[in-house]
Design a protein around this motif. Sequence first.
Motif, short mmCIF file in Angstrom:
data_model
loop_
_atom_site.label_atom_id
_atom_site.label_comp_id
_atom_site.label_asym_id
_atom_site.label_seq_id
_atom_site.Cartn_x
_atom_site.Cartn_y
_atom_site.Cartn_z
N ILE A 155 37.09 51.76 26.85
CA ILE A 155 36.43 50.45 26.97
C ILE A 155 37.39 49.42 27.57
CG2 ILE A 155 35.48 48.51 25.66
CD1 ILE A 155 34.30 50.56 23.71
N LEU A 156 38.63 49.41 27.11
CA LEU A 156 39.61 48.46 27.64
C LEU A 156 39.88 48.69 29.12
CD1 LEU A 156 42.25 48.22 24.74
CD2 LEU A 156 40.61 46.48 25.46
N PHE A 157 39.98 49.96 29.50
CA PHE A 157 40.24 50.25 30.91
C PHE A 157 39.03 49.87 31.77
CE2 PHE A 157 40.98 52.71 34.76
CZ PHE A 157 42.32 52.44 34.97
N THR A 158 37.84 49.93 31.19
CA THR A 158 36.63 49.55 31.91
C THR A 158 36.70 48.09 32.35
OG1 THR A 158 35.29 51.17 30.72
CG2 THR A 158 34.11 49.37 31.79
N PHE A 159 37.30 47.24 31.52
CA PHE A 159 37.44 45.83 31.88
C PHE A 159 38.37 45.68 33.08
CE2 PHE A 159 35.99 45.04 27.47
CZ PHE A 159 34.98 44.14 27.76
N ALA A 160 39.40 46.52 33.15
CA ALA A 160 40.30 46.48 34.31
C ALA A 160 39.55 46.89 35.58
CB ALA A 160 41.49 47.42 34.07
N VAL A 161 38.66 47.87 35.45
CA VAL A 161 37.84 48.30 36.59
C VAL A 161 36.88 47.19 36.99
CG1 VAL A 161 36.11 49.97 37.38
CG2 VAL A 161 38.03 50.74 35.99
N LEU A 162 36.30 46.53 35.99
CA LEU A 162 35.37 45.43 36.25
C LEU A 162 36.07 44.32 37.04
CD1 LEU A 162 32.60 44.11 35.83
CD2 LEU A 162 33.45 43.22 33.65
N PHE A 163 37.32 44.05 36.69
CA PHE A 163 38.09 43.02 37.41
C PHE A 163 38.22 43.40 38.89
CE2 PHE A 163 42.14 41.53 39.13
CZ PHE A 163 42.00 40.16 38.96
N GLN A 164 38.53 44.66 39.15
CA GLN A 164 38.65 45.13 40.54
C GLN A 164 37.32 45.01 41.27
OE1 GLN A 164 41.37 45.88 41.97
NE2 GLN A 164 42.84 46.45 40.39
N LEU A 165 36.24 45.28 40.56
CA LEU A 165 34.91 45.21 41.16
C LEU A 165 34.55 43.78 41.54
CD1 LEU A 165 32.25 46.64 41.91
CD2 LEU A 165 31.48 46.26 39.55
N VAL A 166 34.80 42.84 40.65
CA VAL A 166 34.48 41.43 40.91
C VAL A 166 35.38 40.87 42.00
CG1 VAL A 166 34.41 39.13 39.88
CG2 VAL A 166 33.63 41.09 38.56
N THR A 167 36.56 41.43 42.15
CA THR A 167 37.50 40.96 43.17
C THR A 167 36.96 41.18 44.58
OG1 THR A 167 39.48 41.26 41.80
CG2 THR A 167 39.80 41.35 44.19
N LEU A 168 36.19 42.23 44.80
CA LEU A 168 35.70 42.54 46.14
C LEU A 168 34.90 41.41 46.78
CD1 LEU A 168 34.70 46.32 46.12
CD2 LEU A 168 36.77 45.24 46.98
N PRO A 169 33.83 40.90 46.14
CA PRO A 169 33.09 39.80 46.78
C PRO A 169 33.93 38.55 46.97
CG PRO A 169 32.34 40.13 44.53
CD PRO A 169 33.19 41.31 44.88
N VAL A 170 34.90 38.32 46.09
CA VAL A 170 35.78 37.15 46.22
C VAL A 170 36.61 37.27 47.49
CG1 VAL A 170 37.74 35.92 45.20
CG2 VAL A 170 35.90 36.76 43.73
N GLU A 171 37.18 38.44 47.72
CA GLU A 171 38.02 38.64 48.90
C GLU A 171 37.20 38.67 50.19
OE1 GLU A 171 41.23 38.49 48.88
OE2 GLU A 171 41.30 38.31 46.70
#
Length: 231
Positions: free
Chosen positions: A155-171
């Motif tokens: 579950i904790l690592f999933t949040f790290a993946v979520l951060f990477q996912l949200v980063t894409l539209p930002v970049e």
Amino acid sequence: MYGYYYFDPTYLLLVIGMVLSLLASAKVKSTFSVYSRVRSASGLTGADAARRILRMSGITDVTVVPISGSLTDHYDPGSKKLALSQDVYDKTSVAAIGVAAHECGHAIQHATNYVPLNLRSAIVPVANIGSTLSWPLFLAGLIFSIRPLLTVGIILFTFAVLFQLVTLPVEFNASSRALKMLGSSGMLGADEVKGARKVLTAAALTYVAALASSILQLLRLIILAGGRDRD
């Protein structure tokens, strides 16, 4: 003897992720190197272009400052400083102007309360915790056969993946804003904008590779946890 020769096939997922990241990093460095040797017709430096874009966007409270290193450019919303690396700040290349404009894109996102940026900022603390504690907890659960620790680690690592996912539209959005402003303002000509686009596209691939690598690591955790259940 069996344990000595045993090979964990899930290591292949880590290898694939590492290869993707290395390829993306090599691509952005080589592309930046090519266009860092192409001087812009305007003669603007990265810092000049950044300040001009910020003024055009009505942003007057962001300071453009130099920072050491290569490709260490970033925008800090806390201090409202736009930091440009030594290959960008005082350089007049197409690559330098493109990167500087991209960072301005982040400053504009911050000023306009761009939702994906706000979401990414909101999940930074839990993502950092996830990156730090997920593997220790997961390994402890794996070694001592404690299922709840395996679950918490995943579950904790999933949040790290979520951060990477949200980063894409930002970049991607920051690059889109940058290219539009560079073209419409005349700071770069049409052909120069194409060069800047290649640089920013290559940079975006590093974030895609980071997401892919994180997803592969998450998949490995799930597979290992499933194997422990079967044991």
